[in-house]
Design a protein around this motif. Sequence first.
Motif, PDB file in Angstrom:
ATOM      1  N   SER A  53       0.784  -1.130  -0.003  1.00  8.90           N
ATOM      2  CA  SER A  53       0.094   0.040   0.008  1.00  8.90           C
ATOM      3  C   SER A  53       0.774   1.328  -0.006  1.00  8.90           C
ATOM      4  CB  SER A  53      -1.025  -0.146   1.240  1.00  8.90           C
ATOM      5  OG  SER A  53      -1.600   1.228   1.418  1.00  8.90           O
ATOM      6  N   VAL A  54       0.742   2.064  -0.579  1.00  9.36           N
ATOM      7  CA  VAL A  54       1.371   3.388  -0.938  1.00  9.36           C
ATOM      8  C   VAL A  54       0.320   4.743  -1.102  1.00  9.36           C
ATOM      9  CG1 VAL A  54       1.820   2.899  -3.266  1.00  9.36           C
ATOM     10  CG2 VAL A  54       3.453   4.583  -1.901  1.00  9.36           C
ATOM     11  N   GLY A  55       0.768   5.792  -0.681  1.00  8.30           N
ATOM     12  CA  GLY A  55       0.452   7.008  -1.229  1.00  8.30           C
ATOM     13  C   GLY A  55      -0.584   7.871  -0.222  1.00  8.30           C
ATOM     14  N   GLU A  56      -1.041   7.153   0.722  1.00 10.25           N
ATOM     15  CA  GLU A  56      -1.829   7.818   1.795  1.00 10.25           C
ATOM     16  C   GLU A  56      -2.136   6.899   2.927  1.00 10.25           C
ATOM     17  OE1 GLU A  56      -6.009   7.889   0.372  1.00 10.25           O
ATOM     18  OE2 GLU A  56      -5.390   6.790  -1.490  1.00 10.25           O
ATOM     19  N   PRO A  57      -2.708   7.408   4.040  1.00 13.38           N
ATOM     20  CA  PRO A  57      -2.994   6.514   5.036  1.00 13.38           C
ATOM     21  C   PRO A  57      -4.126   5.448   4.665  1.00 13.38           C
ATOM     22  CG  PRO A  57      -3.135   8.829   5.693  1.00 13.38           C
ATOM     23  CD  PRO A  57      -2.958   8.892   4.363  1.00 13.38           C
ATOM     24  N   VAL A 102       2.367  -4.490   3.164  1.00  9.07           N
ATOM     25  CA  VAL A 102       3.571  -3.541   3.664  1.00  9.07           C
ATOM     26  C   VAL A 102       2.898  -2.120   3.104  1.00  9.07           C
ATOM     27  CG1 VAL A 102       5.442  -5.212   3.488  1.00  9.07           C
ATOM     28  CG2 VAL A 102       4.497  -4.191   1.200  1.00  9.07           C
ATOM     29  N   ASP A 103       2.680  -1.566   4.373  1.00 11.45           N
ATOM     30  CA  ASP A 103       2.164  -0.170   4.266  1.00 11.45           C
ATOM     31  C   ASP A 103       3.357   0.906   4.437  1.00 11.45           C
ATOM     32  OD1 ASP A 103       1.076   2.350   4.752  1.00 11.45           O
ATOM     33  OD2 ASP A 103       0.040   1.854   6.547  1.00 11.45           O
ATOM     34  N   THR A 104       3.699   1.166   3.018  1.00 10.60           N
ATOM     35  CA  THR A 104       5.058   1.751   2.892  1.00 10.60           C
ATOM     36  C   THR A 104       4.658   3.488   2.949  1.00 10.60           C
ATOM     37  OG1 THR A 104       4.468   1.936   0.414  1.00 10.60           O
ATOM     38  CG2 THR A 104       5.805   0.287   1.530  1.00 10.60           C
ATOM     39  N   TRP A 105       5.437   4.234   3.976  1.00  9.48           N
ATOM     40  CA  TRP A 105       5.318   5.577   3.916  1.00  9.48           C
ATOM     41  C   TRP A 105       6.662   6.232   3.262  1.00  9.48           C
ATOM     42  CZ3 TRP A 105       8.579   9.313   5.962  1.00  9.48           C
ATOM     43  CH2 TRP A 105       8.253  10.635   6.037  1.00  9.48           C
ATOM     44  N   TRP A 106       6.447   7.002   2.392  1.00  9.02           N
ATOM     45  CA  TRP A 106       7.519   7.715   1.663  1.00  9.02           C
ATOM     46  C   TRP A 106       6.941   8.956   0.940  1.00  9.02           C
ATOM     47  CZ3 TRP A 106       8.619   6.547  -3.912  1.00  9.02           C
ATOM     48  CH2 TRP A 106       8.005   5.847  -4.416  1.00  9.02           C
ATOM     49  N   GLN A 107       7.860   9.506  -0.061  1.00  7.15           N
ATOM     50  CA  GLN A 107       7.168  10.849  -0.660  1.00  7.15           C
ATOM     51  C   GLN A 107       8.266  10.830  -1.806  1.00  7.15           C
ATOM     52  OE1 GLN A 107       8.575  13.191   2.602  1.00  7.15           O
ATOM     53  NE2 GLN A 107       6.543  13.894   2.733  1.00  7.15           N
ATOM     54  N   THR A 108       7.697  11.783  -2.822  1.00  4.13           N
ATOM     55  CA  THR A 108       8.469  12.084  -3.904  1.00  4.13           C
ATOM     56  C   THR A 108       9.696  12.705  -3.351  1.00  4.13           C
ATOM     57  OG1 THR A 108       6.369  12.978  -4.970  1.00  4.13           O
ATOM     58  CG2 THR A 108       8.562  13.651  -5.900  1.00  4.13           C
ATOM     59  N   GLU A 109       9.992  13.330  -2.382  1.00  4.16           N
ATOM     60  CA  GLU A 109      11.198  13.710  -2.136  1.00  4.16           C
ATOM     61  C   GLU A 109      12.290  12.737  -1.538  1.00  4.16           C
ATOM     62  OE1 GLU A 109       8.419  14.826  -1.245  1.00  4.16           O
ATOM     63  OE2 GLU A 109       8.131  17.071  -1.098  1.00  4.16           O
ATOM     64  N   THR A 110      11.597  11.650  -1.163  1.00  6.27           N
ATOM     65  CA  THR A 110      12.553  10.692  -0.415  1.00  6.27           C
ATOM     66  C   THR A 110      12.969   9.577  -1.308  1.00  6.27           C
ATOM     67  OG1 THR A 110      10.942   9.218   0.434  1.00  6.27           O
ATOM     68  CG2 THR A 110      11.355  11.070   1.919  1.00  6.27           C
TER      69      THR A 110
HETATM   70  O1  PRX Z   1       1.224  12.293   3.375  1.00  4.39           O
HETATM   71  C1  PRX Z   1       2.134  11.402   2.863  1.00  4.39           C
HETATM   72  C2  PRX Z   1       1.184  10.552   1.983  1.00  4.39           C
HETATM   73  O2  PRX Z   1       1.680  11.048   0.805  1.00  4.39           O
HETATM   74  C3  PRX Z   1       2.642  12.007   0.752  1.00  4.39           C
HETATM   75  C4  PRX Z   1       3.587  11.850  -0.279  1.00  4.39           C
HETATM   76  O3  PRX Z   1       3.114  12.115  -1.581  1.00  4.39           O
HETATM   77  P1  PRX Z   1       3.965  11.942  -2.950  1.00  4.39           P
HETATM   78  O4  PRX Z   1       5.186  12.734  -2.825  1.00  4.39           O
HETATM   79  O5  PRX Z   1       3.082  12.166  -4.053  1.00  4.39           O
HETATM   80  O6  PRX Z   1       4.421  10.302  -2.946  1.00  4.39           O
HETATM   81  C5  PRX Z   1       3.462   9.480  -2.822  1.00  4.39           C
HETATM   82  C6  PRX Z   1       3.899   8.054  -3.222  1.00  4.39           C
HETATM   83  C7  PRX Z   1       5.167   7.589  -2.075  1.00  4.39           C
HETATM   84  C8  PRX Z   1       3.184  12.033   2.108  1.00  4.39           C
HETATM   85  O7  PRX Z   1       3.647  13.070   2.402  1.00  4.39           O
HETATM   86  N1  PRX Z   1       1.774   8.911   2.030  1.00  4.39           N
HETATM   87  C9  PRX Z   1       2.534   8.340   1.022  1.00  4.39           C
HETATM   88  N2  PRX Z   1       2.484   7.193   1.803  1.00  4.39           N
HETATM   89  C10 PRX Z   1       1.895   7.027   2.812  1.00  4.39           C
HETATM   90  C11 PRX Z   1       1.468   8.101   2.889  1.00  4.39           C
HETATM   91  N3  PRX Z   1       0.639   8.391   4.192  1.00  4.39           N
HETATM   92  C12 PRX Z   1       0.283   7.467   5.015  1.00  4.39           C
HETATM   93  N4  PRX Z   1       0.874   6.109   4.731  1.00  4.39           N
HETATM   94  C13 PRX Z   1       1.491   6.026   3.710  1.00  4.39           C
HETATM   95  N5  PRX Z   1       1.819   4.648   3.644  1.00  4.39           N
END
Ligand code: PRX
Length: 699
Positions: free
Chosen positions: A435-439, A460-468
Motif C-alpha cells: 500500500s502506498v500514497g496515503e494512510p 507492507v504499508d509503505t510511507w515515503w514521498q517524492t522527495e525521499t
Molecule cells: O502524506 C504522505 C502520503 O503521501 C505524501 C507523499 O506524496 P507523494 O510525494 O506524491 O508520494 C506518494 C508516493 C510515495 C506523504 O507526505 N503518504 C504516502 N505514503 C503514505 C502516506 N501517508 C500515509 N501512509 C503511507 N503509507
Amino acid sequence: LAASSGFLNKGSLTFPSVKINVRRVRVGSARQGHKVIAASAPETWMAPDDFKSAALVSSREQYQEMYDRSINDPGGFWGDIAEEFFWETKWDPENVVKSNFNMDDGKVEATWFAGGKTNIAYNCLDRHVENGKGDDIAFYWEGNAIGEDSTLTFSQLKDEVCKTANYLKSVGVKKGDRVIIYMPMLNELPIAMLACARLGAIHSVVFGGFSAEALAQRISGSLSDVVLTCSAVMRGTKSIGLKDIVDKAIAITSAEGFTPSTVVVYDNTRAMAKEDLPMVEGRDVWWNEVMSSMSTDCEVEWVDAEDPLFMLYTSGSTGMPKGVVHTTGGYMVYAATTFKYVFDYKDGDVYWCTADCGWITGHSYLAYGPLLNGASQVVFEGVPTYPDAGRCWAIVDKYKVSQFYTAPTAIRALQRSGDAIVKQYDRSSLRILGSVGEPINPEAWRWYHEVVGDGRCPIVDTWWQTETAGHMITPLPGGWALKPGSASLPFFGVEPAIVDEKGNELEGEAEGLLCIKSPWPSMMRTLYQDHARYETAYFSAVKGYYFSGDGARRDADGYYWITGRVDDVINVSGHRIGTAEVESALVTHPKCAEAAVVGVDHPVKGQGIYAYVTLMEGVDYDEDLRKELKVSVRSVIGAFAAPDTIHWAPGLPKTRSGKIMRRILRKIASNEIDQLGDTSTLAEPAIVDTLIDLKGNVK
Ligand code: PRX
C-alpha cells in the motif's frame, strides 16, 4: 485497535525563514470518516512461520542488528550493498556519505558515493544480460482492453532502450539535458526513462493526467528541447489525446519564447488513427518510424554518482509545484535495496505495481527498483475497474503475480464491489500486498488482507514521498507483527524523529511532526535551479531536520502511525495537490474574486477537494458558473484536481491581518459546526454564520 485519540494542538512553528501552520490533527486514529471495524480481527498480525523462515528478514532482532549497523556505520552498510552493482569507477570508501544535514547555518548539501561513476540503465539491463538473464521476462505488458498483451525480455528491453537512446543522441540530446516524457503506460514510457539514463540526460516525466498549462510549465521550467509523447491512450472506454495536449502546451511555451525542437509521437493506433493526428512539419516525428532504423548498440555514458538522474514536479503547501531533483548513485542503491527487502524479492517472483510512471512510485518501484533486481513485472496500461472491478484479480491470476502494490484509494474502490468478484479469480500466487500514497484505514487494510490475500499475505504499508524517492517507514514482511493502519518501523538507514510544534524532538511514545534527522541515500539533493527554496521548504521549519509535512505518532512498540499532512497539501486518491495551486487555478476564472480550498474526508478518494469561492461584485451564483470553475481547474492543473464541491462564499473568515482561517473552513466543510473553536479574532465573525447558512447550496 491501537489507536489513540491524542491531539496535536493547532499552533505554528516559527523559525527565521519559514512559518508552517500546523493543523489541529487527530493523531493515531484511522483517518476520520472511515469506519474502523472493531471486529474480532486481531490487533496485530504476524506472518506464518513458513513465510518468516523463508523471508530475507525474518525477525525483529535480525532487522535491529542490520538497522543499528546502517545507522552507526552508514558508509560500511551502504558501501557493502553498493558493491553488488557495476561501477565503472569506485567511489571514495572514506566518503560514502558526506553531508552537512544538521548544521546550524541552514545550508544543506548531501552526497553519496561521490567520485564513483556508474550508470543506472546499465545496472538495470546490461548487467543482467551479461549475467545470463537476457531471456528472462522484464515486462509483461497488459493493455487497457482484455486480450491486449505482450512481453519484453531483458535483452529485448535493452535493445529498445539503446534504439531510443541512439535516436535521442541523433537529435542532440546529451548528458545533463532535460527531456520531457508525457506518455501513457506503454512499455515505451520506462524505455524512454532508461534511454535518458543511458545517456546521462535528465528525464522529467509528466503524468498523462496533467493539463496543457501544467505541461507547459514543466516544459519551460526545465527548458527541455525534446518532448516524448503518444498520439492518444485508451483509459477504460475513453480515448485521451495526449499529442493534442502537447501541441497546446507548446503553443503556450512558444508564446513565452521557448519552443522545443523535437516532439516524438508514439503511434498508438488502438486509441487514435494515425491520419487523424496533425503533425507539425520539422518538429514532430513518429516514434515508430524513427526508432526502427536505429542501432541496438549504444555506448553507455558513465556518470558521477551525484549527477542528476531525474527531476519530478510535486506539490507543496505554497507556490508553484517544485522540481525535485534526484541523483544517480544513492538513488540506485536505495531504490534497489528497498524493493528487495520490502517486497522480499526472490527469483521467480512476478511483481506488479499499479502506479503510473508519472509519479514517484512508478519511478522507484516500476522503472528502477524491480529492474535493478532483475525482477519480472507487470506493466498495466488500464484502470483497475475496466472492464469490471475484477480486472486486477484477473491480472493477478493471469500472470501469477506474487507481489501486488497499489494505493488505498484503489483498494477502497474495489472493496465497494464486494468480495464475490475477487473470489472468482485464483490469487494463490500472491505472497505480499503493498500500500502506498496515503494512510490506509484499518477497514480497507483488513479487507485487503482478509479478502484479497485470503488472510495469508503480509501488507507492507509503505510511507515515503517524492522527495525521499524510496520507502522510509515500512514493514519488512517477515520481520515483525503488523498493525492495521501503521507503517511500522523505519527502513535501514532512516532515522525518523517526532518533533513538537516548538521544534523539540520527543522521545518514546509521542505524537507530532514527522521529521528525518540524518541523510539517506535517495534523499532529494535540490529543487531544480532553486537550492534556496529546497533549504527553506524542507530544512528550515525544524532546524537540523528534514521536515516531511506529515504528522505521526509513535506507539509503545516503536511503531509509527502516519496521520496525513499537517500543511496545506491534500491527498486526493493518492495524488498530492497543493491547496494554493487549486486556489490560483480557480481565480483564473474572470468571475472568481477569491478562493480558499480545504481537504475533506472522502470515502474512496481519501480526501476530496472542497472549495469556497467568492465571486466578483455583481456576479450571481449559478450552476453553469460552478461547472465553469471546475473546468478552470481542469485546464490549469488537470481533471484529477477539480474540486468535488463548491461552496459559494460572499466572504471568507479572515483575521484582522487578512489571513484566512482555514481551520474554520475545514470544520464547516466537514459539518463539525459545533467544533468551530474561537472565532473572536476574526475581522468579521458574522461571515461564519453566513457560510453555515449557505451550506444548503453546496454541490
Ligand atoms: O502524506 C504522505 C502520503 O503521501 C505524501 C507523499 O506524496 P507523494 O510525494 O506524491 O508520494 C506518494 C508516493 C510515495 C506523504 O507526505 N503518504 C504516502 N505514503 C503514505 C502516506 N501517508 C500515509 N501512509 C503511507 N503509507
